[in-house]
Design an enzyme around this catalytic site. Structure first.
Site, PDB file in Angstrom:
ATOM      1  N   LYS A  64       0.847  -1.204   0.000  1.00  0.00           N
ATOM      2  CA  LYS A  64       0.000   0.000   0.000  1.00  0.00           C
ATOM      3  C   LYS A  64       0.884   1.256   0.000  1.00  0.00           C
ATOM      4  CE  LYS A  64      -4.016  -0.018   2.520  1.00  0.00           C
ATOM      5  NZ  LYS A  64      -4.785   0.172   3.764  1.00  0.00           N
ATOM      6  N   PHE A  93     -17.272  12.050   9.837  1.00  0.00           N
ATOM      7  CA  PHE A  93     -18.641  11.901   9.316  1.00  0.00           C
ATOM      8  C   PHE A  93     -18.597  11.924   7.789  1.00  0.00           C
ATOM      9  CE2 PHE A  93     -18.968  13.828  13.518  1.00  0.00           C
ATOM     10  CZ  PHE A  93     -19.834  12.949  14.147  1.00  0.00           C
ATOM     11  N   ALA A 101     -36.264   4.738  -0.311  1.00  0.00           N
ATOM     12  CA  ALA A 101     -36.521   3.303  -0.118  1.00  0.00           C
ATOM     13  C   ALA A 101     -35.707   2.500  -1.128  1.00  0.00           C
ATOM     14  CB  ALA A 101     -38.008   3.021  -0.306  1.00  0.00           C
ATOM     15  N   GLY A 154     -26.079  -0.898   3.075  1.00  0.00           N
ATOM     16  CA  GLY A 154     -24.896  -1.756   3.166  1.00  0.00           C
ATOM     17  C   GLY A 154     -23.696  -0.893   3.484  1.00  0.00           C
ATOM     18  N   CYS A 167     -19.993   0.820   7.164  1.00  0.00           N
ATOM     19  CA  CYS A 167     -20.317   1.607   8.379  1.00  0.00           C
ATOM     20  C   CYS A 167     -21.645   1.245   9.015  1.00  0.00           C
ATOM     21  CB  CYS A 167     -20.282   3.087   8.036  1.00  0.00           C
ATOM     22  SG  CYS A 167     -18.701   3.594   7.359  1.00  0.00           S
ATOM     23  N   LYS A 216     -22.057  -2.364  10.394  1.00  0.00           N
ATOM     24  CA  LYS A 216     -21.106  -2.571  11.494  1.00  0.00           C
ATOM     25  C   LYS A 216     -21.473  -1.728  12.715  1.00  0.00           C
ATOM     26  CE  LYS A 216     -17.097  -0.243  11.167  1.00  0.00           C
ATOM     27  NZ  LYS A 216     -16.512   0.572  12.209  1.00  0.00           N
ATOM     28  N   LYS A 255     -23.289   1.332  -2.844  1.00  0.00           N
ATOM     29  CA  LYS A 255     -24.003   2.530  -3.295  1.00  0.00           C
ATOM     30  C   LYS A 255     -23.215   3.090  -4.474  1.00  0.00           C
ATOM     31  CE  LYS A 255     -21.731   5.965  -0.417  1.00  0.00           C
ATOM     32  NZ  LYS A 255     -21.896   7.091   0.483  1.00  0.00           N
TER      33      LYS A 255
HETATM   34  C1  UGA Z   1     -22.093   6.584   6.334  1.00  0.00           C
HETATM   35  C2  UGA Z   1     -22.559   7.942   6.864  1.00  0.00           C
HETATM   36  O1  UGA Z   1     -23.477   8.525   5.925  1.00  0.00           O
HETATM   37  C3  UGA Z   1     -21.387   8.882   7.104  1.00  0.00           C
HETATM   38  O2  UGA Z   1     -21.851  10.082   7.686  1.00  0.00           O
HETATM   39  C4  UGA Z   1     -20.415   8.204   8.048  1.00  0.00           C
HETATM   40  O3  UGA Z   1     -19.278   9.003   8.303  1.00  0.00           O
HETATM   41  C5  UGA Z   1     -19.956   6.902   7.441  1.00  0.00           C
HETATM   42  O4  UGA Z   1     -21.110   6.052   7.231  1.00  0.00           O
HETATM   43  C6  UGA Z   1     -18.975   6.263   8.377  1.00  0.00           C
HETATM   44  O5  UGA Z   1     -19.358   5.892   9.498  1.00  0.00           O
HETATM   45  O6  UGA Z   1     -17.780   6.247   8.072  1.00  0.00           O
HETATM   46  P1  UGA Z   1     -21.472   5.597   3.934  1.00  0.00           P
HETATM   47  O7  UGA Z   1     -21.469   4.262   4.582  1.00  0.00           O
HETATM   48  O8  UGA Z   1     -20.324   5.953   3.058  1.00  0.00           O
HETATM   49  O9  UGA Z   1     -21.536   6.778   5.047  1.00  0.00           O
HETATM   50  O10 UGA Z   1     -22.749   5.684   3.011  1.00  0.00           O
HETATM   51  P2  UGA Z   1     -24.197   6.369   3.034  1.00  0.00           P
HETATM   52  O11 UGA Z   1     -24.275   7.340   1.950  1.00  0.00           O
HETATM   53  O12 UGA Z   1     -24.555   6.827   4.373  1.00  0.00           O
HETATM   54  O13 UGA Z   1     -25.109   5.117   2.639  1.00  0.00           O
HETATM   55  C7  UGA Z   1     -25.161   3.947   3.443  1.00  0.00           C
HETATM   56  C8  UGA Z   1     -26.128   2.953   2.839  1.00  0.00           C
HETATM   57  O14 UGA Z   1     -27.463   3.407   2.974  1.00  0.00           O
HETATM   58  C9  UGA Z   1     -25.936   2.697   1.346  1.00  0.00           C
HETATM   59  O15 UGA Z   1     -26.095   1.314   1.094  1.00  0.00           O
HETATM   60  C10 UGA Z   1     -27.029   3.505   0.688  1.00  0.00           C
HETATM   61  O16 UGA Z   1     -27.405   3.017  -0.557  1.00  0.00           O
HETATM   62  C11 UGA Z   1     -28.142   3.343   1.716  1.00  0.00           C
HETATM   63  N1  UGA Z   1     -29.163   4.415   1.682  1.00  0.00           N
HETATM   64  C12 UGA Z   1     -28.807   5.700   1.961  1.00  0.00           C
HETATM   65  C13 UGA Z   1     -30.475   4.101   1.403  1.00  0.00           C
HETATM   66  O17 UGA Z   1     -30.824   2.920   1.155  1.00  0.00           O
HETATM   67  N2  UGA Z   1     -31.417   5.091   1.415  1.00  0.00           N
HETATM   68  C14 UGA Z   1     -31.099   6.379   1.685  1.00  0.00           C
HETATM   69  O18 UGA Z   1     -32.009   7.234   1.677  1.00  0.00           O
HETATM   70  C15 UGA Z   1     -29.763   6.696   1.973  1.00  0.00           C
END
Ligand code: UGA
Length: 467
Positions: A41, A153, A253, A258, A261, A264, A321
Site C-alpha cells: 500500500k 462523518f 426506499a 450496506g 459503516c 457494522k 451505493k
Molecule cells: C455513512 C454515513 O453517511 C457517514 O456520515 C459516516 O461518516 C460513514 O457512514 C462512516 O461511518 O464512516 P457511507 O457508509 O459511506 O456513510 O454511506 P451512506 O451514503 O450513508 O449510505 C449507506 C447505505 O445506505 C448505502 O447502502 C445507501 O445506498 C443506503 N441508503 C442511503 C439508502 O438505502 N437510502 C437512503 O435514503 C440513503
C-alpha cells in the site's frame, strides 16, 4: 485552498478515512505523514496510486504530493507531529463488537516520546474506548500523551466534500487545552464545533449512524406497507421530507443499507448496549428489517418468473451505493448468493466495483448490454446514474424477457412500461406485491411472510460475513 505551511500532522492508517483525512489536511496547508503497516500500500501511494476509488481524492493527493509523506515507520510518524490521528479500521467481530486490535497496535507501536503529544481518534470506536486508551497510555509510561475523540462523518463517494464542508466538527477531550488544539485545525471551516466529554463524542458518532440507518429501515417498511395498500413511497417520502422537523435526507426506499459503516456500527451499538445490560429493541428491529429488505427482490422476481432455476438474472450494480467501488456488506452480495441458491444463472455488471472472488459463480460482465443479453430480468441494485437510461429499446431487444426490478426506484414506472418493459420498483403503488400477473410457470414458493413485511428472526437469516 492551500496556504502557508501549518502545523505538521501524522496519520496512522492509510485506509479510506486516513487517506481522505491526510489529503484534505495537506490541501489545507499541513505537512502530513501517513503511516500504514502494509508495504504494498505504501509503495503504491508513493508511486501516486490510490488503493481504492473515491471521487476527487486522486487529484488531491497529486496536487499535494509535496506535503504528503507515506511511511511504514511508526516512530517516524510519531516524531513528525504533536497530533497523532488514529484512522485504522475497526471491523466487526463475530460477536458484533468492534475489533479494536488495530487501535491497540498503534498504541503498542508508539515510541517513547519525550514531549507532549495528543492521540486523536478518528476511527469509529465503542463508547468507553477513550478511557481504555488513556489507561493503556499510562501503562506504557506515556501519560503525557493526551487523548481526543474527533469522529469522522465522511460518506463514501463525497468524502472530500464532507471533510472540507462538514455539517459539524465533534471534539471530545479529557483536557480542555487538547480539545482547543484539535478544534483549531478546523477553524477555517464554516461549521459549528460540538465540544464534549470523550464518551459523548464517541456516542455522537454511533448515534448519528444508527439514526440514519433507522430512517432507511423506517422508509423501507413504509415502502413495504405502500405495496400492500396502494400508496407510492416516492410521493410519501416527498411529502414527509418537506416537514422541516424531518427533512428529506435518508428517506430513499430500496434494497436496504450496506457498506462498511451502517451494518457494522448499528451492530456495534446494539452490542455495546447489551454488554452494558440494555436491550436496544429499536436498533434490533432496524437491523432485522434491513436483512429482510435485501431479500424482497427475490420474491418480486418469483412473482413474475415463477421458479428462478435456470432463469438468467442480470444484477446491475455491485457496489453498496453509487460512486464507490466498495462492496462490503453490499446488498448485491446477498442477492447474488440467494439467486445462485435458487439455481439462477446470474450475470452482474458494475461500472467500477470488481468483485474478485467475492461473487464466485456469478458471470461478471463489462457492460449493461452484455449483462442483460438473454436475461429474464434486470435488477437495479446500485443507484449508479448510468442505470437511469436502462429502459431503452436496445436493452429491451437484448433481453429474453423485458422485466426490470428497480431496487432503487431510479426509473419512471410509466416511461419504463411505455418502452415495453414489465416494471416493478420498491413501494410503488403501480406494482403492488399482492397483484400477481400471469407467469409462464407457477411460482415454486409462496410469498413468504418476510415479503409481506412480517419479520422473522434475523439470527436465522442467512448472513454474509466479510472476507
Ligand atoms: C455513512 C454515513 O453517511 C457517514 O456520515 C459516516 O461518516 C460513514 O457512514 C462512516 O461511518 O464512516 P457511507 O457508509 O459511506 O456513510 O454511506 P451512506 O451514503 O450513508 O449510505 C449507506 C447505505 O445506505 C448505502 O447502502 C445507501 O445506498 C443506503 N441508503 C442511503 C439508502 O438505502 N437510502 C437512503 O435514503 C440513503
Amino acid at each position: 485552498m492551500a496556504g502557508q505551511a501549518k502545523e505538521p500532522l501524522s496519520i496512522f492508517g492509510a485506509g479510506w478515512v486516513g487517506l481522505v483525512t491526510g489529503s484534505c489536511f495537506a490541501e489545507l496547508g499541513h505537512e502530513v505523514v501517513v503511516r500504514d503497516v502494509v508495504p504494498e500500500k505504501i509503495e503504491r501511494l508513493r508511486a501516486g496510486e490510490l488503493p481504492f476509488f473515491e471521487p476527487g481524492l486522486a487529484e488531491l493527493v497529486e496536487r499535494n504530493a509535496e506535503r504528503l509523506t507515506f511511511t511504514l515507520d511508526a516512530a517516524e510518524a510519531a516524531h513528525a507531529s504533536e497530533l497523532l490521528f488514529v484512522c485504522v479500521d475497526t471491523p466487526p467481530t463475530y460477536s458484533g463488537d468492534a475489533d479494536l486490535s488495530r487501535v491497540w497496535t498503534v498504541i503498542d507501536e508508539l515510541p517513547q516520546l519525550d514531549r507532549r503529544g495528543i492521540l486523536v481518534m478518528k476511527s469509529t470506536v465503542p463508547v468507553g474506548t477513550g478511557e481504555k486508551v488513556r489507561a493503556a497510555l499510562e501503562g506504557r509510561g506515556l501519560s503525557h500523551i493526551g487523548y481526543v475523540s474527533n469522529p469522522e462523518f465522511l460518506a463514501e463517494g463525497h468524502a472530500v466534500d464532507d471533510f472540507m464542508r462538514p455539517d459539524r466538527v465533534v471534539v471530545g477531550a479529557f483536557a480542555e487545552a487538547d480539545g482547543d488544539h484539535v478544534s483549531a485545525l478546523y477553524s477555517e471551516m464554516d461549521a459549528p464545533t460540538v465540544r464534549a466529554d470523550v464518551a459523548s463524542a464517541e456516542m455522537i458518532k454511533l448515534a448519528a449512524n444508527a439514526f440514519l440507518a433507522t430512517r432507511i429501515s423506517f422508509i423501507n417498511e413504509i415502502a413495504n406497507v405502500c405495496e400492500v395498500t396502494g400508496a407510492d413511497v416516492e410521493k410519501v417520502a416527498e411529502g414527509v421530507g418537506l416537514d422541516h422537523r424531518l427533512g428529506p435526507h435518508f428517506l430513499r426506499a430500496g434494497v436496504g443499507f450496506g457498506g462498511s459503516c451502517f451494518p457494522k456500527d448499528t451492530n456495534a451499538l446494539k452490542q455495546l448496549a447489551s454488554n452494558s445490560g440494555y436491550h436496544f429493541q429499536l436498533l434490533s428491529a432496524v437491523i432485522e428489517v434491513n436483512e429482510l429488505q435485501k431479500r424482497r427482490v427475490i420474491n418480486k422476481l418469483q412473482k413474475y418468473l415463477g421458479r428462478l432455476r435456470e432463469k438468467r438474472i442480470a444484477l446491475l450494480g455491485l457496489a453498496f451505493k453509487a460512486n464507490t467501488d466498495d462492496m462490503r456488506e453490499a446488498p448485491s452480495v446477498v442477492l447474488a448468493s440467494r439467486l445462485l441458491a435458487e439455481g439462477a444463472d446470474v450475470r452482474a455488471y458494475d461500472p467500477v466495483a470488481r468483485p474478485g472472488e467475492l461473487l464466485r459463480g456469478v458471470s461478471v460482465c463489462e457492460s449493461v448490454l452484455e449483462a442483460v443479453r438473454g436475461a429474464d430480468a434486470a435488477v437495479i441494485v446500485t443507484d449508479w446514474d448510468e442505470f437511469r437510461s436502462l429502459a431503452s429499446s436496445e436493452v429491451r431487444d437484448a433481453m429474453r424477457r423485458p422485466l426490470i426490478i428497480d431496487g432503487r426506484n431510479l426509473l419512471d414506472p410509466e416511461a419504463a412500461r411505455a418502452a415495453g418493459f414489465d416494471y416493478e420498483g420498491i413501494g410503488r403503488a403501480s406494482s403492488p406485491l399482492a397483484a400477481l400477473p400471469e407467469t409462464d410457470e407457477p411460482s415454486s414458493v409462496d410469498v413468504p411472510s418476510e415479503a409481506m413485511g412480517q419479520t422473522g428472526s434475523a439470527e436465522n437469516a442467512e448472513h454474509f460475513s466479510r472476507e
